[in-house]
Write a protein that holds these residues in place. Structure first.
Motif, mmCIF file in Angstrom:
data_model
loop_
_atom_site.group_PDB
_atom_site.id
_atom_site.type_symbol
_atom_site.label_atom_id
_atom_site.label_comp_id
_atom_site.label_asym_id
_atom_site.label_seq_id
_atom_site.Cartn_x
_atom_site.Cartn_y
_atom_site.Cartn_z
ATOM 1 N N ASP A 63 -5.256 -5.986 4.110
ATOM 2 C CA ASP A 63 -4.205 -5.032 4.478
ATOM 3 C C ASP A 63 -4.341 -3.689 3.772
ATOM 4 O OD1 ASP A 63 -3.048 -6.944 6.116
ATOM 5 O OD2 ASP A 63 -1.675 -7.664 4.557
ATOM 6 N N LEU A 64 -5.216 -3.603 2.772
ATOM 7 C CA LEU A 64 -5.301 -2.392 1.965
ATOM 8 C C LEU A 64 -5.686 -1.168 2.783
ATOM 9 C CD1 LEU A 64 -7.089 -3.774 -1.241
ATOM 10 C CD2 LEU A 64 -4.629 -3.483 -0.825
ATOM 11 N N GLY A 65 -6.583 -1.357 3.718
ATOM 12 C CA GLY A 65 -7.049 -0.233 4.529
ATOM 13 C C GLY A 65 -5.977 0.373 5.400
ATOM 14 N N GLY A 66 -4.890 -0.350 5.647
ATOM 15 C CA GLY A 66 -3.826 0.139 6.502
ATOM 16 C C GLY A 66 -2.842 1.057 5.798
ATOM 17 N N TYR A 67 -3.026 1.262 4.485
ATOM 18 C CA TYR A 67 -2.107 2.109 3.732
ATOM 19 C C TYR A 67 -2.739 3.459 3.414
ATOM 20 C CZ TYR A 67 1.011 -1.857 3.057
ATOM 21 O OH TYR A 67 1.875 -2.904 3.273
ATOM 22 N N ASP A 68 -1.898 4.493 3.472
ATOM 23 C CA ASP A 68 -2.342 5.841 3.129
ATOM 24 C C ASP A 68 -2.210 6.126 1.641
ATOM 25 O OD1 ASP A 68 -2.821 7.094 5.873
ATOM 26 O OD2 ASP A 68 -0.807 6.249 6.093
ATOM 27 N N GLY A 69 -1.388 5.362 0.953
ATOM 28 C CA GLY A 69 -1.217 5.581 -0.476
ATOM 29 C C GLY A 69 -0.436 4.458 -1.126
ATOM 30 N N PHE A 70 -0.548 4.380 -2.442
ATOM 31 C CA PHE A 70 0.111 3.344 -3.236
ATOM 32 C C PHE A 70 0.793 3.995 -4.433
ATOM 33 C CE2 PHE A 70 -3.359 1.516 -0.951
ATOM 34 C CZ PHE A 70 -2.963 0.242 -0.592
ATOM 35 N N VAL A 71 1.979 3.487 -4.785
ATOM 36 C CA VAL A 71 2.711 3.958 -5.958
ATOM 37 C C VAL A 71 2.984 2.757 -6.854
ATOM 38 C CG1 VAL A 71 4.809 5.058 -6.817
ATOM 39 C CG2 VAL A 71 3.794 5.835 -4.655
ATOM 40 N N ILE A 72 2.648 2.884 -8.136
ATOM 41 C CA ILE A 72 2.904 1.817 -9.109
ATOM 42 C C ILE A 72 4.035 2.268 -10.020
ATOM 43 C CG2 ILE A 72 1.940 0.308 -10.876
ATOM 44 C CD1 ILE A 72 -0.835 0.938 -9.769
ATOM 45 N N SER A 73 5.069 1.465 -10.124
ATOM 46 C CA SER A 73 6.289 1.844 -10.848
ATOM 47 C C SER A 73 6.165 1.656 -12.350
ATOM 48 C CB SER A 73 7.457 0.996 -10.342
ATOM 49 O OG SER A 73 7.403 -0.300 -10.926
ATOM 50 N N GLY A 74 7.233 2.026 -13.038
ATOM 51 C CA GLY A 74 7.373 1.730 -14.450
ATOM 52 C C GLY A 74 7.709 0.259 -14.652
ATOM 53 N N SER A 75 7.787 -0.145 -15.920
ATOM 54 C CA SER A 75 8.027 -1.555 -16.232
ATOM 55 C C SER A 75 8.451 -1.700 -17.685
ATOM 56 C CB SER A 75 6.743 -2.371 -16.007
ATOM 57 O OG SER A 75 6.921 -3.722 -16.389
ATOM 58 N N PRO A 76 9.239 -2.732 -18.002
ATOM 59 C CA PRO A 76 9.539 -3.023 -19.405
ATOM 60 C C PRO A 76 8.379 -3.728 -20.109
ATOM 61 C CG PRO A 76 10.619 -4.620 -17.996
ATOM 62 C CD PRO A 76 10.009 -3.596 -17.080
ATOM 63 N N HIS A 77 7.356 -4.110 -19.347
ATOM 64 C CA HIS A 77 6.200 -4.818 -19.906
ATOM 65 C C HIS A 77 5.144 -3.832 -20.399
ATOM 66 C CE1 HIS A 77 7.345 -8.923 -18.533
ATOM 67 N NE2 HIS A 77 8.033 -8.223 -17.645
ATOM 68 N N ASP A 78 4.232 -4.336 -21.237
ATOM 69 C CA ASP A 78 3.151 -3.512 -21.777
ATOM 70 C C ASP A 78 1.958 -3.531 -20.834
ATOM 71 O OD1 ASP A 78 4.625 -3.044 -24.142
ATOM 72 O OD2 ASP A 78 3.902 -4.941 -25.008
ATOM 73 N N ALA A 79 1.437 -2.350 -20.515
ATOM 74 C CA ALA A 79 0.296 -2.261 -19.612
ATOM 75 C C ALA A 79 -0.962 -2.869 -20.224
ATOM 76 C CB ALA A 79 0.035 -0.803 -19.235
ATOM 77 N N TYR A 80 -0.983 -3.034 -21.550
ATOM 78 C CA TYR A 80 -2.134 -3.639 -22.217
ATOM 79 C C TYR A 80 -1.955 -5.149 -22.405
ATOM 80 C CZ TYR A 80 1.130 -2.451 -25.972
ATOM 81 O OH TYR A 80 2.264 -2.282 -26.725
ATOM 82 N N GLY A 81 -0.882 -5.699 -21.845
ATOM 83 C CA GLY A 81 -0.650 -7.138 -21.935
ATOM 84 C C GLY A 81 -1.592 -7.914 -21.031
ATOM 85 N N ASP A 82 -1.662 -9.213 -21.259
ATOM 86 C CA ASP A 82 -2.581 -10.058 -20.497
ATOM 87 C C ASP A 82 -1.861 -11.078 -19.618
ATOM 88 O OD1 ASP A 82 -4.916 -8.838 -21.394
ATOM 89 O OD2 ASP A 82 -4.989 -10.075 -23.210
#
Length: 263
Positions: A63-82
């Protein structure tokens, strides 16, 4: 998946990858963060789909090809978490980058894009940054369509204030990335990779009431002190972010002509 469809056949389709859960306040007043982001970054004739990345929900590879763009939101989690969902989100970012898909990251989204593409992120050395902060927009950058569109209309200022709520930051941008803005608190307030990836540390989408609600929740959770919160609230009475500029910037990025990339 939740969708906000255009009244007629959509001219563009975008996906919001939510890395947080809706707060009670945002649900009650706005119907959820999807509507906050669409109101901030959306336009006529667009359709937006919501994927709750924090719950492991992501678009299927086909389905990825059907999108013109993507937005990733904020979060209370750490982006360096695993946590598994964060690692899956990093894999998706790398796939979108390889496809040259347009990806905009806000706060956590800004940081997770950096991590996914080989940069370094971690706890902010200066501690929490909450409130309105003025950032310096870099000058002498190579031509870039989404910035040049604003510059050509006299809408690209040397400095601009933005809403901030973060305790993590980008330490080092990925190879090939360019820092577009910085502040006295945070070295990387905005960066780009070509014209298809943009990370913004602040929250262009936040309204004043959303920020105030979040500040109260941070106090309740013990993340910040009451005195810290009072300083933030006094600041918000005296100043405001340059929200119109940031929304124009984000829209210019998301709608930039795909075949005119930065060199």
């Amino acid at each position: 998946m939740v969708a906000v469809e255009a009244a007629a056949r959509p001219s563009r389709r975008l996906a919001l990858l939510m890395a947080a859960r809706d707060s009670e306040y945002v649900l009650k007043k706005y119907g959820g963060y999807l509507h906050v982001f669409v109101a901030a970054f959306g336009g006529a004739g667009e359709a937006w789909d919501l994927y709750r990345a924090i719950d492991g929900e992501l678009p299927a590879p086909g389905d990825l090809g059907g999108y013109d763009g993507f937005v990733i939101s904020g979060s209370p989690h750490d982006a360096y978490g695993d946590e598994p969902w964060i690692l899956r989100l990093c894999l998706l970012v790398r796939e979108l980058h390889a496809m040259r898909k347009r990806v905009l990251g806000v706060c956590f989204g800004h940081q997770v894009i950096c991590r996914a593409l080989g940069g370094r992120v971690g706890r902010a050395r200066g501690g929490w940054d909450v409130g309105v902060r003025e950032v310096d927009i870099a000058d002498a950058l190579p031509p870039c369509r989404f910035l040049d569109a604003l510059r050509g209309r006299g809408q690209l200022p040397r400095r601009a204030k933005i809403t901030e709520v973060h305790q993590d930051e980008v330490w080092e941008v990925p190879e090939g990335a360019e820092v577009l803005a910085s502040s006295d608190k945070t070295g990387v307030e905005m960066f780009r990779v070509g014209e298809h990836v943009l990370g913004i540390q602040g929250h262009p989408e936040y309204t004043k009431d959303i920020l105030l609600s979040l500040v109260d929740r941070l106090v309740t959770a013990g993340s910040i002190t009451v005195s810290f919160a009072e300083v933030v609230k006094r600041q918000l009475e005296a100043t405001a972010p340059d929200r119109e500029f940031w929304l124009k910037l984000c829209k210019s990025f998301l709608k930039a002509d795909e075949d005119k990339v930065c060199k």
